[in-house]
Write a protein that holds these residues in place. Structure first.
Motif, mmCIF file in Angstrom:
data_model
loop_
_atom_site.group_PDB
_atom_site.id
_atom_site.type_symbol
_atom_site.label_atom_id
_atom_site.label_comp_id
_atom_site.label_asym_id
_atom_site.label_seq_id
_atom_site.Cartn_x
_atom_site.Cartn_y
_atom_site.Cartn_z
ATOM 1 N N LEU A 18 -41.592 -42.078 26.723
ATOM 2 C CA LEU A 18 -42.258 -43.161 26.569
ATOM 3 C C LEU A 18 -43.559 -43.400 27.584
ATOM 4 O O LEU A 18 -44.703 -43.621 27.176
ATOM 5 C CB LEU A 18 -41.416 -44.520 26.565
ATOM 6 C CG LEU A 18 -42.012 -45.736 26.323
ATOM 7 C CD1 LEU A 18 -42.433 -45.753 24.925
ATOM 8 C CD2 LEU A 18 -41.172 -46.906 26.736
ATOM 9 N N VAL A 21 -46.724 -41.221 27.229
ATOM 10 C CA VAL A 21 -47.576 -41.626 26.252
ATOM 11 C C VAL A 21 -48.701 -42.897 26.840
ATOM 12 O O VAL A 21 -49.989 -42.614 26.673
ATOM 13 C CB VAL A 21 -47.209 -42.262 25.248
ATOM 14 C CG1 VAL A 21 -48.321 -42.797 24.286
ATOM 15 C CG2 VAL A 21 -46.232 -41.405 24.292
ATOM 16 N N LEU A 51 -47.528 -45.221 16.840
ATOM 17 C CA LEU A 51 -46.874 -45.325 18.029
ATOM 18 C C LEU A 51 -46.759 -46.691 18.350
ATOM 19 O O LEU A 51 -45.211 -46.859 18.771
ATOM 20 C CB LEU A 51 -47.780 -44.657 19.099
ATOM 21 C CG LEU A 51 -47.948 -43.065 19.203
ATOM 22 C CD1 LEU A 51 -49.035 -42.731 19.956
ATOM 23 C CD2 LEU A 51 -46.576 -42.739 19.694
ATOM 24 N N VAL A 54 -43.814 -47.618 16.328
ATOM 25 C CA VAL A 54 -42.454 -46.977 16.638
ATOM 26 C C VAL A 54 -41.759 -47.802 17.882
ATOM 27 O O VAL A 54 -40.492 -48.108 17.769
ATOM 28 C CB VAL A 54 -42.546 -45.500 17.425
ATOM 29 C CG1 VAL A 54 -41.454 -44.977 18.192
ATOM 30 C CG2 VAL A 54 -42.911 -44.653 16.081
ATOM 31 N N GLU A 55 -42.564 -48.470 18.917
ATOM 32 C CA GLU A 55 -41.952 -49.406 19.761
ATOM 33 C C GLU A 55 -41.436 -50.344 19.100
ATOM 34 O O GLU A 55 -40.065 -50.664 19.583
ATOM 35 C CB GLU A 55 -43.211 -49.571 20.715
ATOM 36 C CG GLU A 55 -43.765 -48.772 21.641
ATOM 37 C CD GLU A 55 -44.767 -49.561 22.497
ATOM 38 O OE1 GLU A 55 -44.512 -49.614 23.687
ATOM 39 O OE2 GLU A 55 -45.829 -49.831 21.830
ATOM 40 N N TRP A 86 -49.826 -51.446 23.211
ATOM 41 C CA TRP A 86 -48.792 -50.682 23.694
ATOM 42 C C TRP A 86 -48.108 -51.316 24.945
ATOM 43 O O TRP A 86 -46.800 -51.368 24.766
ATOM 44 C CB TRP A 86 -49.558 -49.285 24.143
ATOM 45 C CG TRP A 86 -48.448 -48.438 24.775
ATOM 46 C CD1 TRP A 86 -48.417 -48.080 26.006
ATOM 47 C CD2 TRP A 86 -47.727 -47.426 24.168
ATOM 48 N NE1 TRP A 86 -47.312 -46.981 26.222
ATOM 49 C CE2 TRP A 86 -46.835 -46.783 24.917
ATOM 50 C CE3 TRP A 86 -47.371 -47.328 22.647
ATOM 51 C CZ2 TRP A 86 -46.094 -45.736 24.459
ATOM 52 C CZ3 TRP A 86 -46.365 -46.324 22.427
ATOM 53 C CH2 TRP A 86 -45.819 -45.625 23.070
ATOM 54 N N TYR A 123 -35.559 -40.551 19.276
ATOM 55 C CA TYR A 123 -36.859 -41.218 19.402
ATOM 56 C C TYR A 123 -37.559 -40.460 20.643
ATOM 57 O O TYR A 123 -38.825 -40.411 20.767
ATOM 58 C CB TYR A 123 -36.556 -42.659 19.568
ATOM 59 C CG TYR A 123 -36.499 -43.179 18.236
ATOM 60 C CD1 TYR A 123 -37.578 -43.437 17.460
ATOM 61 C CD2 TYR A 123 -35.354 -43.997 17.832
ATOM 62 C CE1 TYR A 123 -37.550 -43.766 16.075
ATOM 63 C CE2 TYR A 123 -35.100 -44.777 16.771
ATOM 64 C CZ TYR A 123 -36.531 -44.865 15.708
ATOM 65 O OH TYR A 123 -36.554 -45.207 14.655
ATOM 66 N N GLU A 126 -39.545 -37.695 19.251
ATOM 67 C CA GLU A 126 -40.655 -38.062 18.525
ATOM 68 C C GLU A 126 -41.692 -38.436 19.224
ATOM 69 O O GLU A 126 -43.118 -38.043 19.026
ATOM 70 C CB GLU A 126 -40.366 -39.365 17.572
ATOM 71 C CG GLU A 126 -41.490 -39.778 16.827
ATOM 72 C CD GLU A 126 -41.038 -40.930 15.649
ATOM 73 O OE1 GLU A 126 -41.861 -41.393 15.188
ATOM 74 O OE2 GLU A 126 -39.811 -41.176 15.743
ATOM 75 N N LEU A 127 -41.518 -39.127 20.305
ATOM 76 C CA LEU A 127 -42.465 -39.673 21.233
ATOM 77 C C LEU A 127 -43.108 -38.323 22.090
ATOM 78 O O LEU A 127 -44.231 -38.156 22.213
ATOM 79 C CB LEU A 127 -41.853 -40.601 22.453
ATOM 80 C CG LEU A 127 -41.757 -42.003 21.801
ATOM 81 C CD1 LEU A 127 -40.906 -42.715 23.077
ATOM 82 C CD2 LEU A 127 -42.894 -42.729 21.396
ATOM 83 N N HIS A 130 -45.534 -36.743 19.813
ATOM 84 C CA HIS A 130 -46.541 -37.515 19.280
ATOM 85 C C HIS A 130 -47.662 -37.445 20.544
ATOM 86 O O HIS A 130 -48.669 -37.600 20.388
ATOM 87 C CB HIS A 130 -46.400 -39.000 19.020
ATOM 88 C CG HIS A 130 -46.018 -38.840 17.438
ATOM 89 N ND1 HIS A 130 -46.522 -38.455 16.388
ATOM 90 C CD2 HIS A 130 -45.122 -39.900 16.712
ATOM 91 C CE1 HIS A 130 -46.042 -38.452 15.396
ATOM 92 N NE2 HIS A 130 -44.924 -39.386 15.403
ATOM 93 N N ALA A 131 -47.062 -37.561 21.697
ATOM 94 C CA ALA A 131 -47.744 -37.269 23.003
ATOM 95 C C ALA A 131 -48.684 -35.889 22.928
ATOM 96 O O ALA A 131 -49.798 -35.847 23.248
ATOM 97 C CB ALA A 131 -46.885 -37.140 24.272
#
Length: 203
Positions: A18, A21, A51, A54-55, A86, A123, A126-127, A130-131
């Motif tokens: 997290l 990102v 993103l 997702v949070e 974010w 997760y 996933e993060l 995506h980063a």
């Protein structure tokens, strides 16, 4: 004995993914938002929308909610407000996963019901992916932490089979992109989930 003591605590890895990102989003310029990303049909703005969603979704699921009660994208965020959007969700998310009992509690993850420690690990993956998507779109790969990718690539290759794949069968990943055995952890991770590690905005 507390049963959670026998479960792997995947939260530190998740929180590291997290946090990775955050500087990528904080460093955005308005001109970056329309850049293409490795995610098919998504510009940077679309990736940010996902993103932030997702949070929201993780916070909701950790509280006992169902994943599809929260959309996979967030609409209505102004171009100048992505960093604020974010950051405003980080503390509620951290609070939502603070209870150790959540590690053993059943979560309603999009991939199916599973213990919390496993959902949190997914997760984190996933993060991490995506980063890379965001960093590659921005030309900021030097900000990626290969140790995070190394920590998630093994579980990801074990949990996500090479085939079958396809959104039409509920496995929203492309075919594996082969990489050299000595490739970086990030190249191995994104190749396994169907990204081309050599992708550039000019591809």
């Amino acid at each position: 004995m507390n049963e959670t003591q026998n479960l792997p605590d995947t939260r530190p890895l998740f929180l590291a993914a997290l946090a990775q990102v955050t500087p990528l989003i904080d460093g955005l310029a308005a001109s970056d938002l329309d850049r293409p990303t490795p995610c098919s049909e998504w510009a940077v703005r679309d990736l940010l929308s996902h993103l932030v969603a997702v949070e929201d979704r993780i916070t909701h699921i950790a509280g006992g909610g169902k994943p599809f009660e929260v959309p996979s994208v967030v609409d209505g965020i102004a171009d100048a407000d992505w960093s604020d959007a974010w950051h405003s969700r980080i503390a509620p998310l951290e609070q939502a996963i603070a209870d150790d009992a959540l590690l053993g509690r059943t979560w309603a993850h999009p991939a199916g019901e599973m213990p919390g420690f496993q959902a949190i690990a997914i997760y984190a993956s996933e993060l991490a992916v995506h980063a890379w998507d965001l960093a590659r779109a921005l030309g900021r790969d030097d900000q990626l932490n290969q140790e995070i990718a190394e920590a998630v690539v093994g579980p990801m290759t074990g949990a996500l089979p090479a085939e079958p794949r396809g959104a039409e069968i509920g496995v929203p990943f492309g075919p594996v992109v082969p990489v050299a055995p000595d490739a970086s952890a990030y190249a191995r991770l994104v190749g396994w989930v169907g990204r081309d590690p050599e992708w550039t905005p000019q591809s």
